[in-house]
Design a protein around this motif. Sequence first.
Motif, PDB file in Angstrom:
ATOM      1  N   ARG A 277       0.624  -1.295  -0.167  1.00  0.00           N
ATOM      2  CA  ARG A 277      -0.553   0.081  -0.059  1.00  0.00           C
ATOM      3  C   ARG A 277       0.948   1.203  -0.100  1.00  0.00           C
ATOM      4  N   TYR A 278       2.004   1.274   1.186  1.00  0.00           N
ATOM      5  CA  TYR A 278       2.410   2.237   0.393  1.00  0.00           C
ATOM      6  C   TYR A 278       3.255   2.805  -0.033  1.00  0.00           C
ATOM      7  N   VAL A 279       3.699   1.586  -1.050  1.00  0.00           N
ATOM      8  CA  VAL A 279       4.790   2.035  -2.634  1.00  0.00           C
ATOM      9  C   VAL A 279       3.626   2.275  -4.168  1.00  0.00           C
ATOM     10  N   GLU A 280       2.790   1.113  -3.372  1.00  0.00           N
ATOM     11  CA  GLU A 280       1.565   2.108  -4.282  1.00  0.00           C
ATOM     12  C   GLU A 280       1.135   3.381  -4.018  1.00  0.00           C
ATOM     13  N   ALA A 281       0.811   3.950  -3.198  1.00  0.00           N
ATOM     14  CA  ALA A 281      -0.285   4.255  -3.217  1.00  0.00           C
ATOM     15  C   ALA A 281       1.230   6.063  -3.133  1.00  0.00           C
ATOM     16  N   GLU A 282       2.670   5.912  -3.281  1.00  0.00           N
ATOM     17  CA  GLU A 282       3.648   6.632  -3.736  1.00  0.00           C
ATOM     18  C   GLU A 282       3.607   7.551  -1.896  1.00  0.00           C
ATOM     19  N   HIS A 283       3.544   6.622  -0.902  1.00  0.00           N
ATOM     20  CA  HIS A 283       3.323   7.952   0.478  1.00  0.00           C
ATOM     21  C   HIS A 283       5.006   8.405   0.471  1.00  0.00           C
ATOM     22  N   ALA A 284       6.333   7.628   0.310  1.00  0.00           N
ATOM     23  CA  ALA A 284       7.107   8.189   0.320  1.00  0.00           C
ATOM     24  C   ALA A 284       7.232   9.512   0.179  1.00  0.00           C
ATOM     25  N   ALA A 285       6.405  10.286  -0.365  1.00  0.00           N
ATOM     26  CA  ALA A 285       6.805  11.079  -1.119  1.00  0.00           C
ATOM     27  C   ALA A 285       6.110  12.634  -0.025  1.00  0.00           C
ATOM     28  N   VAL A 286       5.251  11.935   0.734  1.00  0.00           N
ATOM     29  CA  VAL A 286       4.302  12.535   2.187  1.00  0.00           C
ATOM     30  C   VAL A 286       4.643  12.644   3.024  1.00  0.00           C
ATOM     31  N   ASP A 287       5.408  10.845   3.737  1.00  0.00           N
ATOM     32  CA  ASP A 287       5.495  11.039   5.022  1.00  0.00           C
ATOM     33  C   ASP A 287       6.349  11.691   5.414  1.00  0.00           C
ATOM     34  N   GLY A 288       5.829  12.404   6.919  1.00  0.00           N
ATOM     35  CA  GLY A 288       7.159  13.066   7.309  1.00  0.00           C
ATOM     36  C   GLY A 288       7.885  12.341   7.803  1.00  0.00           C
ATOM     37  N   VAL A 289       7.891  10.994   8.531  1.00  0.00           N
ATOM     38  CA  VAL A 289       9.392  10.216   8.746  1.00  0.00           C
ATOM     39  C   VAL A 289       9.552   9.818   7.637  1.00  0.00           C
TER      40      VAL A 289
ATOM     41  N   ALA B  85      15.573  12.017   4.859  1.00  0.00           N
ATOM     42  CA  ALA B  85      16.574  13.179   4.251  1.00  0.00           C
ATOM     43  C   ALA B  85      17.322  14.474   4.506  1.00  0.00           C
ATOM     44  N   LYS B  86      16.934  14.980   5.655  1.00  0.00           N
ATOM     45  CA  LYS B  86      17.420  15.793   5.773  1.00  0.00           C
ATOM     46  C   LYS B  86      18.160  16.192   7.391  1.00  0.00           C
ATOM     47  N   THR B  87      17.986  15.063   8.016  1.00  0.00           N
ATOM     48  CA  THR B  87      19.108  14.842   9.259  1.00  0.00           C
ATOM     49  C   THR B  87      19.675  13.793   8.827  1.00  0.00           C
ATOM     50  N   LEU B  88      21.021  13.275  10.015  1.00  0.00           N
ATOM     51  CA  LEU B  88      21.812  12.124  10.099  1.00  0.00           C
ATOM     52  C   LEU B  88      21.421  11.695  11.621  1.00  0.00           C
ATOM     53  N   LYS B  89      21.298  12.520  12.414  1.00  0.00           N
ATOM     54  CA  LYS B  89      20.641  12.103  13.621  1.00  0.00           C
ATOM     55  C   LYS B  89      19.217  11.053  13.675  1.00  0.00           C
TER      56      LYS B  89
ATOM     57  N   TRP C 285       9.969   9.005  15.956  1.00  0.00           N
ATOM     58  CA  TRP C 285       8.679   9.567  15.117  1.00  0.00           C
ATOM     59  C   TRP C 285       8.357  10.855  15.638  1.00  0.00           C
ATOM     60  N   SER C 286       7.671  10.690  16.273  1.00  0.00           N
ATOM     61  CA  SER C 286       7.043  11.792  17.335  1.00  0.00           C
ATOM     62  C   SER C 286       7.493  13.026  16.850  1.00  0.00           C
ATOM     63  N   GLU C 287       9.363  13.089  16.746  1.00  0.00           N
ATOM     64  CA  GLU C 287      10.528  13.980  16.717  1.00  0.00           C
ATOM     65  C   GLU C 287      10.730  14.534  15.740  1.00  0.00           C
ATOM     66  N   VAL C 288       9.516  14.178  15.210  1.00  0.00           N
ATOM     67  CA  VAL C 288       9.697  14.864  13.246  1.00  0.00           C
ATOM     68  C   VAL C 288       9.077  16.183  13.672  1.00  0.00           C
ATOM     69  N   PRO C 289       9.826  17.001  12.996  1.00  0.00           N
ATOM     70  CA  PRO C 289       8.585  18.569  12.968  1.00  0.00           C
ATOM     71  C   PRO C 289       7.556  18.790  12.815  1.00  0.00           C
ATOM     72  N   ALA C 290       7.200  19.170  12.879  1.00  0.00           N
ATOM     73  CA  ALA C 290       5.158  19.748  12.746  1.00  0.00           C
ATOM     74  C   ALA C 290       5.181  19.651  11.134  1.00  0.00           C
ATOM     75  N   LYS C 291       5.660  20.774  10.411  1.00  0.00           N
ATOM     76  CA  LYS C 291       6.320  21.434   9.348  1.00  0.00           C
ATOM     77  C   LYS C 291       5.436  20.206   8.314  1.00  0.00           C
ATOM     78  N   TRP C 292       6.080  18.710   8.560  1.00  0.00           N
ATOM     79  CA  TRP C 292       6.610  17.616   7.722  1.00  0.00           C
ATOM     80  C   TRP C 292       5.966  16.943   8.001  1.00  0.00           C
TER      81      TRP C 292
ATOM     82  N   GLU D 279      -1.869  17.305   5.898  1.00  0.00           N
ATOM     83  CA  GLU D 279      -3.572  16.400   6.379  1.00  0.00           C
ATOM     84  C   GLU D 279      -2.251  15.157   5.588  1.00  0.00           C
ATOM     85  N   ALA D 280      -1.150  14.637   4.503  1.00  0.00           N
ATOM     86  CA  ALA D 280      -1.258  13.714   3.809  1.00  0.00           C
ATOM     87  C   ALA D 280      -0.274  13.144   5.011  1.00  0.00           C
ATOM     88  N   SER D 281       1.248  13.428   5.182  1.00  0.00           N
ATOM     89  CA  SER D 281       1.198  13.086   6.801  1.00  0.00           C
ATOM     90  C   SER D 281       0.666  12.396   7.592  1.00  0.00           C
TER      91      SER D 281
END
Length: 240
Positions: free
Chosen positions: A66-78, A83-87, A91-98, A102-104
């Motif tokens: 489902r994740y692949v078919e719906a292309e969730h990777a493009a909108v999933d905040g995690v 892609a933006k950190t090496l730390k 999952w609960s620590e992902v900044p709110a802007k991502w 609604e999609a995430s």
Amino acid sequence: MIDSDVFDFVERCRKHGAAASLLTDLLETVKKIGFEHLILSGVPLGGQKLAPMVELNGWPNGWFERYVEAEHAAVDGVCIYSAKTLKPFLWSEVPAKWSQTEASRRVAGEATEFGIWSGFAVPMLSIHHWQSVMSFASSAKICKLHPRQQAQLVTMAVYAGMTIQALSNDDENGEGLLTDREKEVLLWAAAGKTSSETSQILGLTERTVKWHTTRAREAFGVVTTTQAVVEAVRRRLIHP
């Protein structure tokens, strides 16, 4: 889980000759601190597809599809944050802007249908991708890890990633598969350029550009130019 469990896993990594046995071993080990599922994958960038970048798939049956078919990777905040950190991060620590788009939120909601509520992600550098991430998933609604446990997960993720790279290095080198012109054409395709635009940039006819992309697809045994780009990036033949 105690430190000796981690060191025992690290020791066993050297003995695994296939990804499947490594995955089983890692899943059995991390269950001791409440993680039932995990995935190791390159982090998709610039329209890349997730499926060809997955190296260990321990997600629940049906969720990966489902994740692949719906292309969730493009909108999933995690995924985006990976892609933006090496730390390493919960999952609960992902900044709110991502995480709070609604999609995430929709992705997170769908994941609960498969028993995934919380998790811990370990981004890492990779020789096959620009960046990879191992994401551990739990059925617990709130994931609580003390610093020692986080360090244990990071250690196991890094060694598992190193093992996967070692297993694939011998037969996935790729040197000599593409000509310099084929690499150049794929590089512009990775930048989102059409065959017509690439022909103008390189001073070639559009027909010639299409011929080079066809040869590149044939070299990798894939159907689409996007898949050829993914393979070229994964094997470090181009650097978009």
